[in-house]
Write a protein that holds these residues in place. Structure first.
Motif, PDB file in Angstrom:
ATOM      1  N   ASN A 294      75.060   1.202 -42.941  1.00 41.48           N
ATOM      2  CA  ASN A 294      76.177   0.869 -42.142  1.00 41.48           C
ATOM      3  C   ASN A 294      76.058  -1.214 -42.133  1.00 41.48           C
ATOM      4  N   LYS A 295      76.686  -1.400 -42.773  1.00 45.53           N
ATOM      5  CA  LYS A 295      76.611  -3.079 -42.658  1.00 45.53           C
ATOM      6  C   LYS A 295      76.318  -4.039 -42.158  1.00 45.53           C
ATOM      7  N   SER A 296      77.938  -3.483 -40.388  1.00 44.52           N
ATOM      8  CA  SER A 296      78.068  -4.227 -39.428  1.00 44.52           C
ATOM      9  C   SER A 296      77.012  -4.134 -38.324  1.00 44.52           C
ATOM     10  N   GLN A 297      76.340  -2.239 -38.643  1.00 47.55           N
ATOM     11  CA  GLN A 297      75.348  -2.277 -37.528  1.00 47.55           C
ATOM     12  C   GLN A 297      74.144  -3.018 -37.405  1.00 47.55           C
TER      13      GLN A 297
END
Length: 442
Positions: free
Chosen positions: A416-419
């Motif tokens: 998960n790139k946002s996380q």
């Protein structure tokens, strides 16, 4: 006795063109005076005062460029309108860089001429500019030590109404420059409005800029004022101007050049006196060559270009920029921060800053929040920035350290790139930049 503020000097070597200008100005109640070349024009200025000068560029004895250069040496603040053939618009833009205020293209439209004259005469010729707000000092974007030339240019253009085009990567401080220009100009009491052209819906961009009348289209339940109308007597910042739809560029050009527009669904021509500051991270000249950006709009915007280099090319400015942001956020969060450790500064100066000044600002804000004493320490930086710099002693490449930290964050965040960006303490934009840089994209 004629009032000096209504006297207008016409400098042109074509008798018929001078006559046409003189007749239109006299009919409107002004008092035109004629000169055949720049040398005669300078002689007229020695004898009397003028509120405005209409200047041709190509003349014998002394051309318009020579006249402008001499006028600038004398320090005179009289507004100058350059009149040139449409095919020579590029040369008119060069004249504006020498101090001309505006330009008109031949053949001159009488209504456009008189409207421009009235607009310029309503403005002070030698504006007294009060000091700009402390939170919009040019030093917040450019260090005088590192980019003194840019700071000098900004200080010179701020008191004028010249259009400014700010070029540079995302995050280099383009909007802050625009706000600083506004706050250090005679328009600082007026509104400053920013429009992100990239975020505008192509079907609604005209309504956003110029407003609409009730019933103009489905959903137009009431009249709405556009940005040009709301920014009257102030500054309109057109960010990401390179994303402006080609179909809208002609209407935008008219609004900038003639200072007039019509609301969507309306018939009445409205007037708005705004200063335009535009910005882009795209190569507008290349877009002009490809036919995706209008050449005449480019010339109109590119009167005073300012290029902001990325932070990775300005590492020597980091200490001053850190001080600027520390002062800003320490005051905002009611904290006392007296400085930072050498290790803290080393971490910042060893970082690549894909998000440029915006990312540095975010990092300093985070550090101020996390600071336990009156100094910023490296522990307040996120892991990606605070990675040990040991290349000189161990031969380990800093880039490899960064890459390993990104891989670890992605694994911990299950892709998960946002996380992962949150774990690293950086923005999604910065993470995507790093993924592309390290060839870690999916």
């Amino acid at each position: 006795m004629t009032r000096p503020e209504t006297r207008i000097l016409i400098i042109d070597d074509e008798p018929n063109h001078r006559l046409m200008l003189r007749l239109h100005l006299a009919e409107a109640g002004f008092h035109p005076v004629e000169a055949e070349n720049g040398q005669q024009g300078l002689a007229c200025l020695e004898r009397e005062e003028f509120a405005l000068i209409l200047l041709d560029l190509k003349m014998p004895v002394m051309d318009g460029y020579g006249f402008l250069a001499d006028l600038r040496r004398q320090g005179k603040g009289t507004p100058v309108v350059v009149i040139t053939a449409f095919s020579n618009v590029r040369t008119a833009v060069e004249a504006m860089k020498l101090g001309a205020t505006e330009f008109l293209t031949k053949p001159v439209d009488p209504a456009e001429l008189l409207d421009l004259v009235e607009t310029l005469l309503r403005q002070p010729t030698s504006p007294s500019v009060p000091p700009g707000r402390s939170d919009y000092r040019f030093e917040g974007v450019c260090s005088p030590d590192g980019l003194g030339k840019i700071v000098d240019l900004l200080a010179m253009v701020a008191p004028t109404d010249a259009s400014v085009l700010i070029l540079g990567e995302s995050g280099t401080g383009k909007e802050l420059v625009a706000r600083s220009l506004h706050e250090n100009s005679p328009r600082r009491q007026g509104p400053f409005l920013a429009v992100n052209c990239a975020a505008l819906n192509e079907n609604l961009v005209e309504s956003e800029l110029f407003g609409h009348e009730k019933g103009a289209f489905t959903g137009a339940a009431a009249r709405r004022l556009g940005r040009f109308e709301e920014a009257d007597k102030g500054t309109l910042f057109l960010d990401e101007i390179g994303e402006m739809p080609l179909a809208m560029q002609a209407k935008l050009l008219r609004a900038i050049q003639d200072k007039t527009f019509t609301r969507v669904g309306g018939t009445r021509t409205l007037h708005s006196d705004v200063r335009i500051v535009a910005a882009t991270n795209r190569d507008l000249q290349a877009m002009v060559e490809r036919g995706t950006f209008r050449e005449d709009l480019f010339f109109r915007l590119n009167v005073f270009p300012v290029v902001l280099p990325p932070l990775r090319e300005r590492r020597g400015e980091i200490p001053q920029l850190v001080r600027y942001f520390v002062d800003t956020y320490a005051g905002r969060f009611n904290k006392v921060i007296r400085g930072w450790s050498d290790a803290y500064l080393r971490r910042l100066q060893g970082y690549s800053f894909p998000g440029n000044i915006r990312e540095l600002e975010n990092l300093v804000e985070r550090s101020v929040i996390l600071a336990r004493g009156d100094r910023l320490e490296e522990q307040t930086l996120p892991p990606l920035v605070a990675a040990p710099i040991e290349a000189a002693e161990t031969g380990v490449d800093l880039r490899e350290n960064e890459k390993a930290l990104i891989v670890q964050a992605l694994e911990k965040a299950a892709g998960n790139k946002s996380q992962a960006a949150r774990l690293l303490g950086i923005s999604r934009r910065a993470l995507y930049y790093k993924l592309k840089d390290f060839s870690l994209e999916d």
